[in-house]
Motif scaffolding. Structure first.
Motif, PDB file in Angstrom:
ATOM      1  N   ILE A  69       0.837  -1.200   0.000  1.00  0.00           N
ATOM      2  CA  ILE A  69       0.000   0.000   0.000  1.00  0.00           C
ATOM      3  C   ILE A  69       0.874   1.253   0.000  1.00  0.00           C
ATOM      4  O   ILE A  69       0.610   2.215  -0.728  1.00  0.00           O
ATOM      5  CB  ILE A  69      -0.948  -0.009   1.212  1.00  0.00           C
ATOM      6  N   GLU A  70       1.916   1.232   0.804  1.00  0.00           N
ATOM      7  CA  GLU A  70       2.817   2.382   0.843  1.00  0.00           C
ATOM      8  C   GLU A  70       3.511   2.597  -0.500  1.00  0.00           C
ATOM      9  O   GLU A  70       3.833   3.726  -0.868  1.00  0.00           O
ATOM     10  CB  GLU A  70       3.852   2.181   1.950  1.00  0.00           C
ATOM     11  N   LYS A  71       3.706   1.506  -1.234  1.00  0.00           N
ATOM     12  CA  LYS A  71       4.344   1.607  -2.550  1.00  0.00           C
ATOM     13  C   LYS A  71       3.328   1.868  -3.665  1.00  0.00           C
ATOM     14  O   LYS A  71       3.701   1.893  -4.837  1.00  0.00           O
ATOM     15  CB  LYS A  71       5.105   0.317  -2.854  1.00  0.00           C
ATOM     16  N   CYS A  72       2.044   2.017  -3.282  1.00  0.00           N
ATOM     17  CA  CYS A  72       0.955   2.293  -4.236  1.00  0.00           C
ATOM     18  C   CYS A  72       0.731   1.141  -5.210  1.00  0.00           C
ATOM     19  O   CYS A  72       0.303   1.353  -6.354  1.00  0.00           O
ATOM     20  CB  CYS A  72       1.225   3.589  -5.011  1.00  0.00           C
ATOM     21  N   TRP A  73       1.008  -0.079  -4.778  1.00  0.00           N
ATOM     22  CA  TRP A  73       0.693  -1.242  -5.602  1.00  0.00           C
ATOM     23  C   TRP A  73      -0.804  -1.556  -5.526  1.00  0.00           C
ATOM     24  O   TRP A  73      -1.355  -2.144  -6.455  1.00  0.00           O
ATOM     25  CB  TRP A  73       1.469  -2.472  -5.119  1.00  0.00           C
ATOM     26  N   ILE A  74      -1.426  -1.182  -4.420  1.00  0.00           N
ATOM     27  CA  ILE A  74      -2.837  -1.468  -4.183  1.00  0.00           C
ATOM     28  C   ILE A  74      -3.610  -0.156  -4.238  1.00  0.00           C
ATOM     29  O   ILE A  74      -3.252   0.811  -3.559  1.00  0.00           O
ATOM     30  CB  ILE A  74      -3.045  -2.145  -2.812  1.00  0.00           C
ATOM     31  N   ARG A 121       0.850  -8.731  -8.348  1.00  0.00           N
ATOM     32  CA  ARG A 121      -0.082  -9.804  -7.997  1.00  0.00           C
ATOM     33  C   ARG A 121       0.665 -11.069  -7.608  1.00  0.00           C
ATOM     34  O   ARG A 121       0.245 -11.793  -6.701  1.00  0.00           O
ATOM     35  CB  ARG A 121      -1.017 -10.089  -9.173  1.00  0.00           C
ATOM     36  N   ASP A 122       1.757 -11.346  -8.293  1.00  0.00           N
ATOM     37  CA  ASP A 122       2.546 -12.534  -7.956  1.00  0.00           C
ATOM     38  C   ASP A 122       3.061 -12.448  -6.527  1.00  0.00           C
ATOM     39  O   ASP A 122       3.023 -13.430  -5.779  1.00  0.00           O
ATOM     40  CB  ASP A 122       3.720 -12.679  -8.931  1.00  0.00           C
ATOM     41  N   LEU A 123       3.522 -11.280  -6.141  1.00  0.00           N
ATOM     42  CA  LEU A 123       4.053 -11.112  -4.788  1.00  0.00           C
ATOM     43  C   LEU A 123       2.953 -11.159  -3.735  1.00  0.00           C
ATOM     44  O   LEU A 123       3.197 -11.563  -2.595  1.00  0.00           O
ATOM     45  CB  LEU A 123       4.809  -9.781  -4.693  1.00  0.00           C
TER      46      LEU A 123
END
Length: 338
Positions: free
Chosen positions: A261-266, A278-280
């Protein structure tokens, strides 16, 4: 004495006049109130008229020979992808609706089909088909490999034919093609019947009679849930698989997810867009390239003829609320007591 009585009556009459006004004024006020009430009723009626779907003509039902051939248990398997006049990819059910552009047609499983008869509902070329989206109630499991959504007209014929084959079945000859009812789960503790072995046609009631026992895999079921606009789940596994299929990362989160979330992936609604992320996050089963949550919410509203607030929709709720809070909530949540 008489003078006192008349004087008292005059006093009462004067007070009534002061506080109540004239009879004519009261009547006028009553007429105005009735007029306002009639105007409100007329406005409500006009709103109801506007919400009604337009007058249309239904298609005449047809039973194609290819539908009949699905019941052939011994012949070669039909190549559904080449019979395009009868069988269509499942996303074609949204053709002519406002949902088609958002449904990401190429992201659905390749073994999910609808019949042309399922798709054809009304004869129109200008009106939106949103109000006429056919409910998904009958599916045919073809050779335990393909799922075909059929119309009630087709289901009625298939039901009779499969039942007739079941009555004439030879010992040890188990069927791999079954007709099943799929209910929309609109309440907790409600069965959707689709995996009930005794309610299939033909049923699975013995080791050497009826149909091969074939429970539909959960990866296929979640596609049904999306397509059918389901409101509740029976188990946490169904709910988790549903979120994985949509690419949603729900709460409670792990340290890896909090870091994502902090990395803005979500995104703010929980969707994970990039495949490497998604893999991670163990969301490899996500089938959609773009965020499908707006489409999913609209489909829930269409299927259930209701409004799905953003915070009460099952996927968004999974994301925003903790596991225990979802169980206690009264919105679109899953049933976790089974």
């Amino acid at each position: 004495m008489v003078y006192w009585i008349f004087n008292a009556m005059d006093s009462v009459s004067k007070r009534l006049w002061d506080y109540g006004g004239s009879k004519k004024l009261l009547t006028q006020l009553l007429d105005e109130e009735q007029q306002r009430e009639l105007e409100r009723e007329q406005e409500l009626e006009e709103e109801r008229q506007q919400k009604r779907p337009p007058s249309v003509r239904p298609y005449e039902p047809q039973l194609h020979n290819e539908i009949k051939a699905l019941c052939d248990m011994h012949g070669p398997m039909l190549n559904l992808s080449k019979l395009t006049s009868v069988f269509c990819p499942i996303a074609d059910a949204f053709l002519g609706t406002t949902l088609y552009r958002e449904c990401q047609p190429h992201c659905w499983q390749q073994n999910l089909w609808i019949t042309d008869e399922f798709k054809r509902v009304i004869q129109t070329y200008r009106e939106s088909l949103d109000p006429f989206l056919r409910p998904a109630r009958w599916i045919l499991i073809y050779r335990n490999e393909h799922i075909i959504f059929v119309s009630p007209f087709e289901a009625n014929w298939l039901m009779g034919r499969l039942h007739d084959l079941y009555r004439k079945q030879s010992p040890g000859e188990l069927f791999t093609t079954t007709l099943r009812l799929l209910l929309l789960r609109t309440r907790r503790d409600q069965s959707i019947i689709v995996n009930t072995t005794t309610l299939k046609i033909p049923p699975s009631i013995g080791p050497d009679r009826g149909a091969v026992t074939f429970p539909i895999p959960i990866e296929w079921l979640v596609a049904f849930f999306i397509f059918n606009g389901t409101l509740y789940f029976e188990t946490t596994d169904e709910q988790a698989a549903y979120c994985r299929c949509l690419g949603v990362c729900p709460k409670p989160r792990t340290e890896i997810e909090e870091d994502a979330i902090e990395k803005c992936w979500i995104t703010v609604d929980g969707f994970v867009k990039k495949s490497e992320h998604r893999d991670l996050l163990q969301l490899q089963q996500c089938r959609f390239h773009a965020n499908p949550l707006a489409f999913d919410r609209k489909l829930v509203e269409n299927r259930n003829n209701t409004h799905a607030p953003l915070i009460s929709h099952v996927v968004i709720q999974y994301y925003h609320f903790s596991f225990e809070q979802k169980v206690k909530s009264l919105g679109f949540t899953s049933n976790l007591n089974t």
